[in-house]
Design an enzyme around this catalytic site. Structure first.
Site, PDB file in Angstrom:
ATOM      1  N   ASP A 303       0.836  -1.198   0.000  1.00  0.00           N
ATOM      2  CA  ASP A 303       0.000   0.000   0.000  1.00  0.00           C
ATOM      3  C   ASP A 303       0.874   1.252   0.000  1.00  0.00           C
ATOM      4  O   ASP A 303       2.051   1.201   0.344  1.00  0.00           O
ATOM      5  CB  ASP A 303      -0.904   0.020   1.239  1.00  0.00           C
ATOM      6  CG  ASP A 303      -2.000  -1.042   1.151  1.00  0.00           C
ATOM      7  OD1 ASP A 303      -2.314  -1.464   0.023  1.00  0.00           O
ATOM      8  OD2 ASP A 303      -2.517  -1.438   2.214  1.00  0.00           O
ATOM      9  N   TYR A 445      -4.391  -9.437   3.743  1.00  0.00           N
ATOM     10  CA  TYR A 445      -4.477  -8.011   4.086  1.00  0.00           C
ATOM     11  C   TYR A 445      -4.089  -7.877   5.560  1.00  0.00           C
ATOM     12  O   TYR A 445      -4.833  -8.291   6.445  1.00  0.00           O
ATOM     13  CB  TYR A 445      -5.885  -7.487   3.836  1.00  0.00           C
ATOM     14  CG  TYR A 445      -6.258  -7.482   2.371  1.00  0.00           C
ATOM     15  CD1 TYR A 445      -5.777  -6.477   1.521  1.00  0.00           C
ATOM     16  CD2 TYR A 445      -7.089  -8.449   1.825  1.00  0.00           C
ATOM     17  CE1 TYR A 445      -6.105  -6.456   0.170  1.00  0.00           C
ATOM     18  CE2 TYR A 445      -7.423  -8.439   0.483  1.00  0.00           C
ATOM     19  CZ  TYR A 445      -6.935  -7.440  -0.341  1.00  0.00           C
ATOM     20  OH  TYR A 445      -7.259  -7.420  -1.677  1.00  0.00           O
TER      21      TYR A 445
END
Ligand SMILES: [Zn+2]
Length: 494
Positions: A303, A445
């Protein structure tokens, strides 16, 4: 049929020496010393008419071969070399070349016409299914490839610089128009099914042979043997296409404000730069004039606010039409240093890799392990019990719904993921802060693994300790892909 009879007949039809040898089914090196080959095959031919320092006999229409239309003539070879040198050839630095000829269909029609002529002259000794000559396409490889390679001082390399040569001939349009009519007459059933008649080279090869087409019918549209021509083949265009080059390395992402690829929302750039752009800008320009055609791939991604440290993440650039196929250690080091100078990304192990090795990045992604370090915060100071619950050495599975933050670009699914281990310690200055190391299956995640996202990830580290926990910062510290191999460009240069 004796060789001598065959050659005398071909000669009378205006067939050049090289093509005469094609009809004797000569192979490779036999085209180099043609006189010797003729002798060996018991054929008498007149000596070469024009030696280099003689004035050539006046060109007449009969000088142009009726079967190759001058493709194998010395004139054409020179035109070809000149044409290549006039193209962008000098821009490419490739030790190997490969030629790709796009030949007009008249050559195939003339080949067929000569086949009919030989059958009519020599009868059953000429097969109806197997062509009497070495096909022009093959002869081009045997004859023209070596000559062009020698003249340009290059190696033949199927993966080298591709030189696409398109040829045309003045009779092409008329003859193909005749062919369309012939096709209707010869294969009416097929013609009925096709709205537009498209006759491909492949179809010509397959369908247009004496076993499937009568000479009498062919003769109504095109002459047997092939008629003399006024001009030879011409170069229509020469287009170059450099090889596909793959450059691999590992990158470290040092910034929490950098996206992986250009981040554009509603046509507006959210972030000025990206890892992809920085690497392509500093590495790609050495190989390509068209950086927009370069593909950047990496083994996963992180990210915007996640750093990637440790050995870094493997990446590769796929560079089509490369002008240059080599990369010295010095050049690689200069590129690494230029990227490092951005302060946001650092690269190392930069090297050329064979295309086949790209599978390392493209496949098996799900099986790989990723190593993370997360800085997490509790509502209350950590207790010994909490720390003990976060020392997990056995692997366990979680069910993870697509996080809400990525739902706009990923479909909603529940995916099983494996967590291979968790370790936690308290940060000395602040007992509410935990440094947690996680080893997980790729594609997990991690932010959601920590806080659980209202139960959308279960179990989560938060549910395991039975109280809320949030994540402040995340680093990728390792990716278990041992590719590309370690190279120390700096050490090699010193
Ligand atoms: Zn010829």
């Amino acid at each position: 049929m004796k060789n001598q009879e065959l050659i005398d007949y071909l000669e009378s039809c205006g067939v050049c020496r090289v093509c005469q040898l094609r009809y004797l089914k000569a192979r490779g090196s036999e085209y180099r010393d043609m006189q010797k080959t003729f002798q060996r095959l018991d054929v008498q031919v007149a000596a070469e008419e024009t030696a280099d320092n003689e004035i050539p006999a006046k060109k007449s229409r009969l000088d142009i071969c009726t079967t190759c239309l001058g493709l194998f003539s010395k004139d054409f070879q020179q035109q070809l070399i000149d044409g290549i040198l006039r193209s962008d050839y000098a821009k490419y630095d490739s030790p190997g070349i490969v030629l790709a000829f796009n030949l007009p269909m008249v050559l195939q029609l003339r080949q067929l016409s000569m086949w009919f002529a030989l059958q009519s002259k020599f009868g059953a000794s000429v097969d109806s299914n197997f062509a009497p000559d070495v096909p022009i396409k093959e002869a081009v490889k045997l004859i023209l490839h070596p000559i062009v390679c020698t003249q340009l001082g290059k190696e033949y390399d199927a993966n080298g610089l591709m030189i696409n040569i398109e040829l045309r001939h003045s009779t092409e349009a008329d003859d193909v128009a005749q062919l369309v009519q012939l096709n209707k007459a010869a294969f009416p059933a097929q013609a009925k099914h096709q709205k537009r008649i498209e006759i491909s080279r492949g179809l010509l090869e397959k369908q247009y042979q004496p076993s499937r087409l009568k000479a009498e019918l062919f003769k109504k549209f095109l002459p047997i043997p092939p008629s003399p021509v006024n001009d030879s083949l011409e170069l229509q265009s020469i287009q170059l296409c450099g090889p596909l080059v793959c450059v691999a390395g590992r990158y470290r992402k040092l910034s929490r404000e950098l996206s992986h690829t250009p981040w554009v929302l509603n046509g507006k750039r959210i972030m000025e730069d990206s890892i992809e752009e920085i690497i392509i800008r500093n590495v790609g320009s050495h190989f390509s004039e068209t950086p927009e055609k370069i593909t950047f791939m990496s083994s996963g991604r992180e990210d915007v606010d996640v750093r990637c440290l440790g050995k870094g993440r493997p990446f590769v650039l796929e560079i089509p039409n490369a002008r240059c196929g080599s990369l010295t250690r010095t050049q690689a080091l200069a590129m690494e240093q230029a990227v490092d100078a951005t302060g946001t990304v650092s690269i190392h192990n930069l090297q050329l890799v064979p295309r086949e090795e790209l599978t390392h990045i493209k496949t098996g992604e799900e099986q790989k392990r990723k190593y993370y370090r997360a800085l997490c915060v509790l509502e209350q100071p950590a207790t010994l019990e909490i720390l003990q619950k976060l020392q997990i050495s056995e692997s366990f599975d979680i069910q993870q719904k697509t996080p809400i933050r990525v739902l706009h670009r990923r479909p909603l699914h529940t995916r099983p993921r494996t967590i291979f281990g968790v370790k936690a310690r308290v940060q000395r200055e602040n007992p509410r802060l935990l440094v947690i190391d996680v080893v997980s299956q790729a594609g997990t995640y991690i932010k959601e693994l920590v806080h659980g996202e209202f139960g959308r990830t279960a179990p989560s580290l938060s549910s395991i300790i039975g109280q809320p926990m949030d994540i402040l910062a995340l680093d990728v510290v390792g990716i278990d892909l041992d590719w590309p191999s370690d190279v120390n460009n700096a050490a090699a240069v010193e």
